[in-house]
Structure formats: structure tokens, C-alpha cells
Design a protein around this motif. Structure first.
Motif, PDB file in Angstrom:
ATOM      1  N   VAL A   1       0.849  -1.196   0.000  1.00  0.00           N
ATOM      2  CA  VAL A   1       0.000   0.000   0.000  1.00  0.00           C
ATOM      3  C   VAL A   1       0.884   1.247   0.000  1.00  0.00           C
ATOM      4  O   VAL A   1       1.801   1.373   0.820  1.00  0.00           O
ATOM      5  N   VAL A   2       0.603   2.180  -0.906  1.00  0.00           N
ATOM      6  CA  VAL A   2       1.447   3.377  -1.057  1.00  0.00           C
ATOM      7  C   VAL A   2       0.823   4.513  -0.242  1.00  0.00           C
ATOM      8  O   VAL A   2       0.149   5.399  -0.784  1.00  0.00           O
ATOM      9  N   THR A   3       1.049   4.493   1.061  1.00  0.00           N
ATOM     10  CA  THR A   3       0.398   5.465   1.943  1.00  0.00           C
ATOM     11  C   THR A   3       0.747   6.903   1.573  1.00  0.00           C
ATOM     12  O   THR A   3      -0.114   7.791   1.594  1.00  0.00           O
ATOM     13  N   GLU A   4       2.010   7.139   1.211  1.00  0.00           N
ATOM     14  CA  GLU A   4       2.437   8.509   0.891  1.00  0.00           C
ATOM     15  C   GLU A   4       1.709   9.050  -0.333  1.00  0.00           C
ATOM     16  O   GLU A   4       1.324  10.232  -0.376  1.00  0.00           O
ATOM     17  N   ALA A   5       1.507   8.182  -1.326  1.00  0.00           N
ATOM     18  CA  ALA A   5       0.793   8.616  -2.527  1.00  0.00           C
ATOM     19  C   ALA A   5      -0.661   8.926  -2.201  1.00  0.00           C
ATOM     20  O   ALA A   5      -1.271   9.795  -2.823  1.00  0.00           O
ATOM     21  N   GLY A   6      -1.222   8.216  -1.218  1.00  0.00           N
ATOM     22  CA  GLY A   6      -2.580   8.520  -0.794  1.00  0.00           C
ATOM     23  C   GLY A   6      -2.698   9.915  -0.216  1.00  0.00           C
ATOM     24  O   GLY A   6      -3.683  10.626  -0.460  1.00  0.00           O
ATOM     25  N   HIS A   7      -1.692  10.346   0.550  1.00  0.00           N
ATOM     26  CA  HIS A   7      -1.690  11.718   1.069  1.00  0.00           C
ATOM     27  C   HIS A   7      -1.501  12.720  -0.073  1.00  0.00           C
ATOM     28  O   HIS A   7      -2.191  13.738  -0.145  1.00  0.00           O
ATOM     29  N   ALA A   8      -0.548  12.432  -0.955  1.00  0.00           N
ATOM     30  CA  ALA A   8      -0.252  13.362  -2.036  1.00  0.00           C
ATOM     31  C   ALA A   8      -1.434  13.509  -2.984  1.00  0.00           C
ATOM     32  O   ALA A   8      -1.668  14.596  -3.536  1.00  0.00           O
ATOM     33  N   ALA A   9      -2.195  12.429  -3.182  1.00  0.00           N
ATOM     34  CA  ALA A   9      -3.336  12.476  -4.106  1.00  0.00           C
ATOM     35  C   ALA A   9      -4.399  13.461  -3.646  1.00  0.00           C
ATOM     36  O   ALA A   9      -5.143  14.008  -4.465  1.00  0.00           O
ATOM     37  N   GLN A  10      -4.476  13.677  -2.339  1.00  0.00           N
ATOM     38  CA  GLN A  10      -5.464  14.632  -1.814  1.00  0.00           C
ATOM     39  C   GLN A  10      -4.976  16.074  -1.904  1.00  0.00           C
ATOM     40  O   GLN A  10      -5.747  17.000  -1.666  1.00  0.00           O
ATOM     41  N   GLY A  11      -3.694  16.245  -2.218  1.00  0.00           N
ATOM     42  CA  GLY A  11      -3.146  17.582  -2.408  1.00  0.00           C
ATOM     43  C   GLY A  11      -2.460  18.110  -1.160  1.00  0.00           C
ATOM     44  O   GLY A  11      -2.874  17.816  -0.033  1.00  0.00           O
ATOM     45  N   GLY A  12      -1.401  18.891  -1.387  1.00  0.00           N
ATOM     46  CA  GLY A  12      -0.665  19.479  -0.277  1.00  0.00           C
ATOM     47  C   GLY A  12      -1.517  20.327   0.654  1.00  0.00           C
ATOM     48  O   GLY A  12      -1.407  20.204   1.887  1.00  0.00           O
TER      49      GLY A  12
END
Length: 283
Positions: A223-234
Motif C-alpha cells: 500500500v502506497v500510503t504517501e501517494a494517498g496523502h499526495a493524491a489529496q493535495g498538499g
């Protein structure tokens, strides 16, 4: 400082905030879909390695350091090297790559020896960003952090001991607390407390990745947790952290919901990785 029993009780209370139980369930189910993907029967290491590649790129991007995914992949598999004289963006990206790679090695420590795990992740994240005498240790008097200024000034170094004791209690809460809550609160505590002069965001996201694996939510590490945060935007990421910093039930629930959504989105990307592995598109 609250006792360990109090910390566990408080974390359990967070898991019962309005809307949070449903988000915890959604995150768990998303991770289970990844776990039982056909590609992971024999090829977990390959898929987990690609997850770290994408996670490192996303973590760097949240620091404002955008680098090509192919470059990150080649560096992490040893097929390329960073420039001999990297620019500031490349220095930050290298720290994100190193810390994300190190998360694989500290997953056995984050829930049993948290301070050791934090030190190792900080050395990986900030070796090129701070003097050697600032690596792997919390800030001391006269040292501050200019990171996450949208969250307000970093706590004074004199307040760090109590906050780090709280962080250790959170990270060692174990099965008594839902894994999502443990990972989310640990992430937010590092980001808002800013125990280090630099590298706090990268360390926070690497800790979350390691805890999500160590607590059994995503034992495969795909699971790419960091990409999940980034997908929602800074802005959404910072806004959710700011909400956590208010300490209100609404703010705490918002942050945990944000992390749940990040895990669901990261699981979708994990499934895409698994599909690519099964189809032979990753080598």
C-alpha cells in the motif's frame, strides 16, 4: 504526562469519534484486497519495492521536491545515481528516497523501539540537509524548526521530552488500538511536534508506512500510503494536520479520516502495482 493506560484509552476514544469507525473499516478492507491479490502469492518483494519507489516520490513531492518516477526507481534499484552536486530539490528527494527505503528495515522497531527507529529514519532523511551533530537526535535549546510553519511555531525544545514520551506510548500501543489510529496519530505527532530541525515530514510519513506494516494493517508493504496523502493535495494534507493540532474532537476526527482516505487511495495504487507485476510490466 498521561500514563500508557491513559494514552491507550484516549486512542480508543479517537477510534469511536463520529464517522471514524466506518473509515477504519474502509481502510482495513482496502488493505485486505491488496493482501489477497493473486500477484502477491509469490512476488511480494517485487511489489513492495515498487510501492517504496512510488511512496518515496510522493513523499518528496509533499516536500515540494518533484522528481521523475523513473529516476527514483532507477536510484532505488541501483541503476542510477544522484548527481555529484545535487541541487536543493534533489537533496530533499534523496532524503525521501533514503528514508522510505529505511522504513523497510525499521518496521520491526517502530512498535518496539520507537526512538531507535526515529533516529535511523532521521539519519536517512536528513544526512544531506543538516550538520552531522544534528542527525538522529531531537532538537536542543536554541534549535528550532522552520518546517510546517502553516501549523504555527514549532514547540520549544524544552517541551519535546514530554511530547516524545507521548509519541512512544502511541507507537507501542499495540493491538489494543486500531492500527489506523496508531499510524495516523504517530504521523501527526511528528509533523506537529517537529522534533528535528529538518526532515520531520519525511520521517513522519516513513513512520506511518512502517507502522501500517508492523501493526498488520498492510503486512505486505504494498500500500502506497504517501501517494494517498499526495493524491489529496498538499493544502488538504496541511489543513488536516492543522485540524489535528487544534486538539478538538472534530479536528482529530478530520485528520484520522484524511489518513484513512490516504490508505484507501494508497491501496488502490497498490492494486495497480500488483496488476503490473502479474502482467510482467515491472521488472
Amino acid at each position: 504526562m498521561p500514563s500508557v493506560v491513559d494514552v491507550i484509552a484516549n486512542l480508543r476514544a479517537l477510534a469511536d469519534l463520529p464517522g471514524v469507525p466506518e473509515r477504519i473499516t474502509a481502510a482495513r478492507e482496502a488493505c485486505e484486497r491488496v493482501r489477497w491479490h493473486e500477484a502477491l502469492r509469490r512476488r511480494i518483494p517485487e511489489a513492495a519495492a515498487e510501492s517504496r519507489v512510488r511512496g518515496a516520490q510522493a513523499s518528496a513531492a509533499l516536500e515540494g521536491a518533484t522528481v521523475p518516477l523513473d529516476l527514483v526507481r532507477d536510484v532505488m534499484r541501483g541503476a542510477a545515481q544522484w548527481p555529484l552536486q545535487p541541487d536543493p530539490v534533489e537533496l530533499v528527494a534523496r532524503g525521501a528516497v533514503n528514508a522510505t527505503a529505511e522504513s523497510e528495515h525499521v518496521r520491526s522497531l517502530v512498535a518496539s523501539a520507537p526512538l531507535q527507529a526515529l533516529a535511523r529514519l532521521h539519519v536517512a532523511a536528513a544526512s544531506d540537509l543538516v550538520p552531522s551533530d544534528q542527525l538522529g537526535r531531537p532538537r536542543i535549546e536554541a534549535e528550532s524548526s522552520s518546517e510546517f510553519l502553516d501549523l504555527g511555531a514549532a514547540p520549544l525544545a524544552s517541551a519535546l521530552r514530554d511530547r516524545l514520551e507521548l509519541l512512544v506510548a502511541v507507537m507501542t500501543a499495540g493491538a489494543a488500538v486500531p492500527a489506523l489510529v496508531v499510524a495516523a496519530v504517530a504521523h501527526a505527532e511528528i509533523a506537529t511536534t517537529r522534533p528535528f530541525v529538518r526532515g520531520n515530514g519525511v520521517v513522519a510519513r516513513a513512520v506511518e508506512r512502517a507502522l501500517v506494516q508492523a501493526t498488520g494493517l498492510d503486512p505486505t508493504g504494498v500500500v502506497v500510503t504517501e501517494a494517498g496523502h499526495a493524491a489529496q493535495g498538499g493544502p488538504a494534507y496541511l489543513g488536516a494536520l492543522a485540524a489535528y493540532g487544534t486538539g478538538s474532537p472534530e479536528g482529530l476526527g478530520l485528520w484520522i479520516g484524511h489518513c484513512a482516505d490516504a490508505i484507501v487511495a494508497g491501496a488502490v495504487q497498490g492494486e495497480q502495482i500488483c496488476d503490473a507485476v502479474r502482467a510482467g510490466r515491472l521488472t
